[in-house]
Enzyme design. Structure first.
Site: not given
Length: 155
Positions: A53, A55, A83, A86
Site C-alpha cells: 500500500h 503508506e 486501512c 497501514c
C-alpha cells in the site's frame, strides 16, 4: 507547505498508480521540520505484494533514508483513510500525524471502522486529520472504479 499542498503531491502519486492499473491511492511522508521524506502510490499488483500500500511504501522509503524504523513526529499525507494494516504500521513507526483525504467507510482503520492509534489501547497515539481535499481524493477513486466497471462490461 500547507496540508493541501502536500495532499496535491499525494494525489499526483495516486494518479501515477491509476495509470498502471493500481487503485489510485497516494501517500507522502514529511519530516518534523517540513522537509520531504518519501512519496509512493499503491503498488500491490505490480509488486505482487499485498502489503505494498502507498503508506507502507513511504514508511519503507523513509526508514531507509533515515536509517531508522522510528519516524517520530513525521506527518503522513494520504488520499484515502488508512486501512487497519497501514494504521498499525503507522503506530509501530511512531508517525506523529496522519492527514487523509477521503474516508473509507468499509475498511477505514483510523476513523471510519476502527480508531487505531487514537483509542488509547496502543503504546503510541497519532493525531489524525481527515477530509483534506476529500472531494478530489474521492473523485479519483470514483473515476477509476467507474472505468473498471465499464471495461468489465465491455468484455
Amino acid at each position: 507547505m500547507l496540508d493541501e499542498q502536500w495532499m496535491e503531491l499525494a494525489l499526483a502519486e495516486a494518479a501515477k498508480a491509476a495509470e498502471v492499473g493500481e487503485v489510485p491511492i497516494g501517500a507522502v511522508l514529511v519530516a518534523e521540520d517540513g522537509s520531504f521524506l518519501a512519496a509512493a502510490g499503491n503498488s500491490p499488483i505490480s509488486l505482487h505484494d499485498p502489503t505494498a500500500h502507498a503508506e507502507i511504501l513511504v514508511l519503507r522509503q523513509a526508514g531507509e533514508r533515515l536509517a531508522n524504523y522510528r519516524l517520530t513526529n513525521t506527518t503522513l499525507y494520504v488520499t484515502l483513510e488508512p486501512c487497519v494494516m497501514c494504521a498499525g504500521a503507522l503506530v509501530q513507526s511512531r508517525v506523529g500525524r496522519v492527514v487523509f483525504g477521503a474516508t473509507d467507510p468499509k475498511a477505514g482503520g483510523m476513523v471510519s471502522c476502527y480508531k487505531v492509534g487514537q483509542d488509547g489501547l496502543l503504546n503510541h497515539a497519532i493525531d489524525v486529520v481527515g477530509g483534506v481535499m476529500a472531494a478530489e481524493c474521492s473523485q479519483i477513486l470514483k473515476v477509476f472504479f467507474r472505468q473498471r466497471r465499464i471495461q468489465k462490461q465491455a468484455r
